[in-house]
Scaffold this active site. Structure first.
Site, PDB file in Angstrom:
ATOM      1  N   TYR A 196      -1.118  11.624   1.739  1.00 54.29           N
ATOM      2  CA  TYR A 196      -2.043  11.568   0.603  1.00 54.29           C
ATOM      3  C   TYR A 196      -2.042  12.873  -0.197  1.00 54.29           C
ATOM      4  O   TYR A 196      -2.176  12.844  -1.423  1.00 54.29           O
ATOM      5  CB  TYR A 196      -3.448  11.223   1.090  1.00 54.29           C
ATOM      6  CG  TYR A 196      -3.628   9.752   1.351  1.00 54.29           C
ATOM      7  CD1 TYR A 196      -4.233   8.925   0.409  1.00 54.29           C
ATOM      8  CD2 TYR A 196      -3.179   9.166   2.528  1.00 54.29           C
ATOM      9  CE1 TYR A 196      -4.392   7.574   0.636  1.00 54.29           C
ATOM     10  CE2 TYR A 196      -3.331   7.811   2.766  1.00 54.29           C
ATOM     11  CZ  TYR A 196      -3.933   7.018   1.818  1.00 54.29           C
ATOM     12  OH  TYR A 196      -4.070   5.670   2.043  1.00 54.29           O
ATOM     13  N   TRP A 215      -8.965   8.372  -0.422  1.00 55.96           N
ATOM     14  CA  TRP A 215      -7.974   9.101  -1.236  1.00 55.96           C
ATOM     15  C   TRP A 215      -8.390  10.560  -1.415  1.00 55.96           C
ATOM     16  O   TRP A 215      -7.547  11.452  -1.418  1.00 55.96           O
ATOM     17  CB  TRP A 215      -7.841   8.444  -2.604  1.00 55.96           C
ATOM     18  CG  TRP A 215      -6.863   7.319  -2.672  1.00 55.96           C
ATOM     19  CD1 TRP A 215      -6.659   6.342  -1.744  1.00 55.96           C
ATOM     20  CD2 TRP A 215      -5.959   7.046  -3.749  1.00 55.96           C
ATOM     21  NE1 TRP A 215      -5.682   5.479  -2.181  1.00 55.96           N
ATOM     22  CE2 TRP A 215      -5.242   5.878  -3.395  1.00 55.96           C
ATOM     23  CE3 TRP A 215      -5.699   7.659  -4.962  1.00 55.96           C
ATOM     24  CZ2 TRP A 215      -4.272   5.322  -4.233  1.00 55.96           C
ATOM     25  CZ3 TRP A 215      -4.736   7.109  -5.800  1.00 55.96           C
ATOM     26  CH2 TRP A 215      -4.022   5.962  -5.427  1.00 55.96           C
ATOM     27  N   HIS A 222      -7.345  -6.691   0.159  1.00 53.14           N
ATOM     28  CA  HIS A 222      -6.274  -5.692   0.170  1.00 53.14           C
ATOM     29  C   HIS A 222      -5.147  -6.011   1.143  1.00 53.14           C
ATOM     30  O   HIS A 222      -3.971  -5.801   0.832  1.00 53.14           O
ATOM     31  CB  HIS A 222      -6.883  -4.335   0.514  1.00 53.14           C
ATOM     32  CG  HIS A 222      -5.898  -3.220   0.606  1.00 53.14           C
ATOM     33  ND1 HIS A 222      -5.128  -2.801  -0.466  1.00 53.14           N
ATOM     34  CD2 HIS A 222      -5.544  -2.418   1.661  1.00 53.14           C
ATOM     35  CE1 HIS A 222      -4.362  -1.791  -0.096  1.00 53.14           C
ATOM     36  NE2 HIS A 222      -4.593  -1.546   1.188  1.00 53.14           N
ATOM     37  N   ASP A 224       0.834  -1.204   0.000  1.00 54.31           N
ATOM     38  CA  ASP A 224       0.000   0.000   0.000  1.00 54.31           C
ATOM     39  C   ASP A 224       0.872   1.259   0.000  1.00 54.31           C
ATOM     40  O   ASP A 224       1.688   1.437  -0.894  1.00 54.31           O
ATOM     41  CB  ASP A 224      -0.959  -0.084   1.205  1.00 54.31           C
ATOM     42  CG  ASP A 224      -2.029   0.983   1.221  1.00 54.31           C
ATOM     43  OD1 ASP A 224      -2.923   0.929   0.360  1.00 54.31           O
ATOM     44  OD2 ASP A 224      -1.984   1.855   2.100  1.00 54.31           O
TER      45      ASP A 224
END
Length: 307
Positions: free
Chosen positions: A224, A163, A285, A117
């Site tokens: 981010y 996100w 994930h 990730d």
């Protein structure tokens, strides 16, 4: 390098490992766990987690490698500097420089990388900026950042809502995360395909503890924000110059996850790496916690081939 104490959950999860704090080029400090013996393997976690994600695979890997499990800046027990207007403090270039300094501080001039990730995005930049240091890489459940932003569609935006939430200007997302860090962890992680079932309660408690530390919410958001701005500039510069990663890369992703559904990860990695292979694994994930045996079956032979 200074030695630090393990938090309450970590001694049980990582028996025999030692904790350290190592300096970065800009005066911050990165928290790492070290254990095992053999060639060096740097292991980097994702969001909203810490190096505790590796507890199911670390014992097997430690039989072959000297493991360095690092908390990214802004996460875990690593330092969490304030961001700047351009978010350079959390650019993957700066975060990669952190990890190079960590490995050099531990005496590892060359090493392999296993990363998930957000950590895999740091690993990508580390390999691009410092190819002489990285022997080979295993990247878990991502496509390259530039590809994911340029190919964003409705399904991806709905599934990866965080996100677009985390990149909002400060302090809105920070304030909402800080209001209930435990709920944020449960909601982000629990909405994935496997829910919260794969997570050891001790590891989950560690993620929640670290999310509640002062500065973590800001560090996560800055990570981010950088990915949606300055990191894309660096990635476009590589693409425009025709630069590709030179070391062997193994890309693995969850066949029940969003990356598999919305992108073609192997094709995207082949655009940025000269020697890449990969395929999906039977999980979602959080590969290291959902399917540790499947991960080891693929990653260990690949990493051992480069010793």
């Amino acid at each position: 390098m200074t030695t630090s104490t393990l938090s309450s959950a970590l001694p049980a999860l990582f028996q025999g490992f030692a904790a350290h704090r190592l300096p970065t080029p800009d005066g911050q400090h990165i928290h790492v766990l070290t254990g095992g013996s053999g060639p060096a393997l740097l292991m980097l976690h994702g969001h909203p987690q810490t190096s505790a994600i590796w507890h199911k695979v670390a014992p097997a890997l430690a039989q072959h490698f000297t493991l360095v499990l690092a908390d990214l800046r802004g996460y875990g027990d690593s330092d969490k500097p304030a961001g700047d207007a351009a978010h350079t403090q959390y650019s993957k270039r700066v975060m990669a420089a952190d990890m190079l300094a960590v490995m050099q501080g531990l005496g590892h001039a060359q090493f392999s990388v296993l990363a998930h990730d957000r950590g895999a995005r740091v690993a990508h930049r580390l390999a691009a900026d410092h190819p002489q240091a990285v022997r080979r890489m295993v990247l878990l459940d991502i496509a390259p950042t530039l590809a994911m932003y340029e190919q964003t569609n409705n399904d991806f935006a709905r599934a990866y809502w965080h996100w677009f939430f985390l990149i909002q200007p400060a302090p809105l997302p920070e304030r909402l995360i800080e209001a209930d860090p435990a709920a944020y962890a449960r909601d982000v992680m629990g909405r994935r395909s496997a829910g919260l079932a794969p997570f050891d309660p001790r590891a989950l408690a560690e993620y929640v503890r670290c999310l509640a530390l002062p500065g973590t919410a800001h560090g996560i958001c800055e990570d981010y924000r950088a990915a949606a701005g300055i990191d894309l500039e660096h990635d476009r510069a590589d693409r425009d110059a025709g630069r590709k990663l030179s070391m062997p890369v193994l890309a693995l992703w969850g066949e029940q996850g969003v990356v598999h559904k919305c992108f073609k990860p192997l094709q995207q990695w082949q655009r940025v790496a000269a020697d890449v292979r990969g395929h999906p694994l039977p999980c979602g994930h959080y590969i290291a916690e959902e399917a540790p045996d499947a991960l080891l079956a693929q990653a260990l032979p690949f990493l051992l081939d480069g010793r």
